[in-house]
Motif scaffolding. Structure first.
Motif, PDB file in Angstrom:
ATOM      1  N   ASP A 175       0.861  -1.180   0.000  1.00 19.64           N
ATOM      2  CA  ASP A 175       0.000   0.000   0.000  1.00 19.64           C
ATOM      3  C   ASP A 175       0.902   1.236   0.000  1.00 19.64           C
ATOM      4  O   ASP A 175       1.099   1.899   1.020  1.00 19.64           O
ATOM      5  N   LEU A 176       1.448   1.548  -1.156  1.00 22.33           N
ATOM      6  CA  LEU A 176       2.492   2.565  -1.264  1.00 22.33           C
ATOM      7  C   LEU A 176       1.911   3.970  -1.221  1.00 22.33           C
ATOM      8  O   LEU A 176       0.868   4.255  -1.801  1.00 22.33           O
ATOM      9  N   LYS A 177       2.638   4.857  -0.557  1.00 26.55           N
ATOM     10  CA  LYS A 177       2.252   6.260  -0.477  1.00 26.55           C
ATOM     11  C   LYS A 177       3.507   7.115  -0.565  1.00 26.55           C
ATOM     12  O   LYS A 177       4.504   6.845   0.115  1.00 26.55           O
ATOM     13  N   VAL A 178       3.478   8.119  -1.421  1.00 26.78           N
ATOM     14  CA  VAL A 178       4.583   9.086  -1.486  1.00 26.78           C
ATOM     15  C   VAL A 178       4.411  10.057  -0.335  1.00 26.78           C
ATOM     16  O   VAL A 178       3.380  10.718  -0.217  1.00 26.78           O
ATOM     17  N   VAL A 179       5.419  10.156   0.517  1.00 22.31           N
ATOM     18  CA  VAL A 179       5.287  10.997   1.717  1.00 22.31           C
ATOM     19  C   VAL A 179       6.244  12.180   1.746  1.00 22.31           C
ATOM     20  O   VAL A 179       6.012  13.154   2.470  1.00 22.31           O
ATOM     21  N   ALA A 180       7.323  12.122   0.956  1.00 22.07           N
ATOM     22  CA  ALA A 180       8.302  13.208   1.004  1.00 22.07           C
ATOM     23  C   ALA A 180       9.145  13.230  -0.262  1.00 22.07           C
ATOM     24  O   ALA A 180       9.266  12.222  -0.964  1.00 22.07           O
ATOM     25  N   ALA A 181       9.704  14.404  -0.541  1.00 15.65           N
ATOM     26  CA  ALA A 181      10.671  14.571  -1.632  1.00 15.65           C
ATOM     27  C   ALA A 181      11.883  15.284  -1.074  1.00 15.65           C
ATOM     28  O   ALA A 181      11.746  16.226  -0.277  1.00 15.65           O
ATOM     29  N   THR A 182      13.061  14.838  -1.474  1.00 15.04           N
ATOM     30  CA  THR A 182      14.308  15.484  -1.060  1.00 15.04           C
ATOM     31  C   THR A 182      14.897  16.256  -2.225  1.00 15.04           C
ATOM     32  O   THR A 182      15.092  15.707  -3.314  1.00 15.04           O
ATOM     33  N   PHE A 183      15.175  17.533  -1.999  1.00 19.14           N
ATOM     34  CA  PHE A 183      15.841  18.405  -2.957  1.00 19.14           C
ATOM     35  C   PHE A 183      17.241  18.686  -2.423  1.00 19.14           C
ATOM     36  O   PHE A 183      17.401  19.156  -1.290  1.00 19.14           O
ATOM     37  N   THR A 184      18.253  18.401  -3.231  1.00 14.49           N
ATOM     38  CA  THR A 184      19.635  18.624  -2.831  1.00 14.49           C
ATOM     39  C   THR A 184      20.102  19.940  -3.433  1.00 14.49           C
ATOM     40  O   THR A 184      20.152  20.089  -4.659  1.00 14.49           O
ATOM     41  N   VAL A 185      20.434  20.907  -2.571  1.00 18.81           N
ATOM     42  CA  VAL A 185      20.716  22.270  -3.026  1.00 18.81           C
ATOM     43  C   VAL A 185      21.886  22.876  -2.259  1.00 18.81           C
ATOM     44  O   VAL A 185      22.184  22.482  -1.134  1.00 18.81           O
ATOM     45  N   GLU A 220      11.740  18.325   1.515  1.00 19.24           N
ATOM     46  CA  GLU A 220      12.933  18.454   2.349  1.00 19.24           C
ATOM     47  C   GLU A 220      14.078  19.003   1.496  1.00 19.24           C
ATOM     48  O   GLU A 220      14.324  18.518   0.384  1.00 19.24           O
ATOM     49  N   PHE A 221      14.779  19.981   2.026  1.00 25.73           N
ATOM     50  CA  PHE A 221      15.886  20.617   1.318  1.00 25.73           C
ATOM     51  C   PHE A 221      17.168  20.383   2.120  1.00 25.73           C
ATOM     52  O   PHE A 221      17.299  20.823   3.263  1.00 25.73           O
ATOM     53  N   VAL A 222      18.113  19.669   1.499  1.00 28.37           N
ATOM     54  CA  VAL A 222      19.359  19.297   2.168  1.00 28.37           C
ATOM     55  C   VAL A 222      20.555  19.820   1.383  1.00 28.37           C
ATOM     56  O   VAL A 222      20.447  20.118   0.190  1.00 28.37           O
ATOM     57  N   GLY A 224      23.927  20.101  -0.729  1.00 28.34           N
ATOM     58  CA  GLY A 224      24.592  19.332  -1.770  1.00 28.34           C
ATOM     59  C   GLY A 224      24.745  20.199  -3.005  1.00 28.34           C
ATOM     60  O   GLY A 224      24.282  21.342  -3.028  1.00 28.34           O
ATOM     61  N   THR A 225      25.367  19.657  -4.014  1.00 31.00           N
ATOM     62  CA  THR A 225      25.681  20.459  -5.201  1.00 31.00           C
ATOM     63  C   THR A 225      24.775  20.183  -6.400  1.00 31.00           C
ATOM     64  O   THR A 225      24.891  20.854  -7.424  1.00 31.00           O
ATOM     65  N   ALA A 226      23.871  19.218  -6.302  1.00 34.65           N
ATOM     66  CA  ALA A 226      23.051  18.838  -7.461  1.00 34.65           C
ATOM     67  C   ALA A 226      22.082  19.941  -7.871  1.00 34.65           C
ATOM     68  O   ALA A 226      21.772  20.106  -9.045  1.00 34.65           O
ATOM     69  N   ASN A 227      21.565  20.694  -6.900  1.00 31.65           N
ATOM     70  CA  ASN A 227      20.536  21.707  -7.160  1.00 31.65           C
ATOM     71  C   ASN A 227      19.390  21.113  -7.993  1.00 31.65           C
ATOM     72  O   ASN A 227      19.021  21.626  -9.046  1.00 31.65           O
ATOM     73  N   HIS A 228      18.836  20.036  -7.447  1.00 28.32           N
ATOM     74  CA  HIS A 228      17.786  19.320  -8.164  1.00 28.32           C
ATOM     75  C   HIS A 228      17.011  18.442  -7.193  1.00 28.32           C
ATOM     76  O   HIS A 228      17.506  18.081  -6.114  1.00 28.32           O
ATOM     77  N   LEU A 229      15.807  18.079  -7.601  1.00 24.26           N
ATOM     78  CA  LEU A 229      15.053  17.047  -6.906  1.00 24.26           C
ATOM     79  C   LEU A 229      15.804  15.732  -7.050  1.00 24.26           C
ATOM     80  O   LEU A 229      16.130  15.316  -8.158  1.00 24.26           O
ATOM     81  N   SER A 230      16.082  15.073  -5.930  1.00 27.86           N
ATOM     82  CA  SER A 230      16.951  13.893  -5.995  1.00 27.86           C
ATOM     83  C   SER A 230      16.281  12.589  -5.573  1.00 27.86           C
ATOM     84  O   SER A 230      16.595  11.529  -6.118  1.00 27.86           O
ATOM     85  N   THR A 231      15.344  12.632  -4.602  1.00 28.96           N
ATOM     86  CA  THR A 231      14.780  11.393  -4.062  1.00 28.96           C
ATOM     87  C   THR A 231      13.304  11.561  -3.726  1.00 28.96           C
ATOM     88  O   THR A 231      12.903  12.594  -3.186  1.00 28.96           O
ATOM     89  N   LEU A 232      12.509  10.535  -4.031  1.00 28.08           N
ATOM     90  CA  LEU A 232      11.140  10.432  -3.545  1.00 28.08           C
ATOM     91  C   LEU A 232      11.092   9.346  -2.481  1.00 28.08           C
ATOM     92  O   LEU A 232      11.707   8.284  -2.635  1.00 28.08           O
ATOM     93  N   HIS A 233      10.357   9.606  -1.411  1.00 32.87           N
ATOM     94  CA  HIS A 233      10.270   8.675  -0.283  1.00 32.87           C
ATOM     95  C   HIS A 233       8.853   8.114  -0.168  1.00 32.87           C
ATOM     96  O   HIS A 233       7.876   8.870  -0.235  1.00 32.87           O
ATOM     97  N   PHE A 234       8.759   6.792   0.003  1.00 36.25           N
ATOM     98  CA  PHE A 234       7.482   6.092   0.089  1.00 36.25           C
ATOM     99  C   PHE A 234       7.369   5.360   1.422  1.00 36.25           C
ATOM    100  O   PHE A 234       8.369   4.901   1.986  1.00 36.25           O
TER     101      PHE A 234
END
Length: 256
Positions: A175-185, A220-222, A224-234
């Motif tokens: 029963d998957l649910k997207v709960v968070a997104a991590t942006f590395t900036v 979530e904003f952490v 890093g140097t990517a300056n992009h959306l990096s991970t979706l959390h389920f």
């Protein structure tokens, strides 16, 4: 009054079929969504309740080269990644109950919003799917803005329709649910504050960075140097997928 929520996330892919098959191996169901004729792009959709992931790729390069970033920023970025054979998360779409109010609020704040347009695509059953949408050109610290969408029906009605069309359905993986997104900036606090302004939300200091609540979910904003959306959390994963990640190029999806 506008109410905002996280509608969906985009992943730029080279082959829709290969990406759909990859997720199927892990017990996650994606289905072809149809084609955006004006943009030369096609998609496949995986629903986790009303929140979903859109896999997007190019089917007509000539049409895909016919519009500018100022007209459809997120789609333009997907086209550029396709041409560079790059697979990664793109950005997120924010659903608004009053798109005009959202547009005027951001315009007044000096945000470079595009005009509100009518979007449409034909799904695999040749049904016309329509929505209203606007994009934001430019970037925040090198990172794409979100875009805003209105499906022109209440969430309850849309959920019922998606279930009737068997787009919202159970995944073998749980029963998957997207709960968070991590942006590395590079500057997480400053970027989080700008996103909070976009979303009429606030910034909360988190354990790993700075968080912006979006209804029951979190951006979530952490650092890093990517300056992009990096991970979706389920949440809700069962069996072998629990505690694991799926990687698609540079895109990462983590399942708890």
């Amino acid at each position: 009054m506008e109410h905002l929520n996280w509608d969906h996330s985009m992943i730029n892919v080279q082959s829709l079929d290969e990406a759909v098959q990859l997720f199927a191996k892990h017990g996650i169901i994606f289905q072809r969504g149809g084609k955006h004729q004006a943009w030369g792009t096609a998609n496949a959709l995986g629903y986790f309740g009303i929140n979903y992931i859109e896999l997007i790729s190019v089917f007509d390069q000539k049409r895909a080269d016919s519009f500018t970033r100022s007209e459809a920023a997120a789609v333009y970025d997907a086209v550029q990644d396709f041409k560079q054979q790059r697979q990664r998360l793109n950005t997120v779409a924010i659903r608004s109950t009053d798109l005009q109010a959202t547009w005027h609020r951001l315009k007044a704040a000096g945000i470079p919003v595009s005009p509100i347009e009518q979007g449409e695509r034909l799904d695999e059953q040749q049904r016309l799917i329509r929505w209203k949408i606007f994009f934001i050109d430019g970037q925040i610290e090198g990172m794409p803005y979100p875009f805003f969408i209105d499906w022109q029906s209440p969430d309850t009605a849309r959920i019922a329709q998606l279930r009737e069309q068997k787009l919202i359905q159970s995944h073998p993986a749980g029963d998957l649910k997207v709960v968070a997104a991590t942006f590395t900036v590079t500057r997480p606090q400053e970027v989080a504050q700008k996103w909070a302004t976009l979303l009429a939300s606030s910034v909360v200091k988190g354990s790993a960075g700075f968080e912006v609540p979006v209804q029951e979910r979190t951006f979530e904003f952490v650092a890093g140097t990517a300056n992009h959306l990096s991970t979706l959390h389920f949440t809700g994963a069962q069996g072998k997928l629990k505690g694991q990640s799926i990687k698609l190029g540079e895109a990462q999806l983590f399942f708890e």
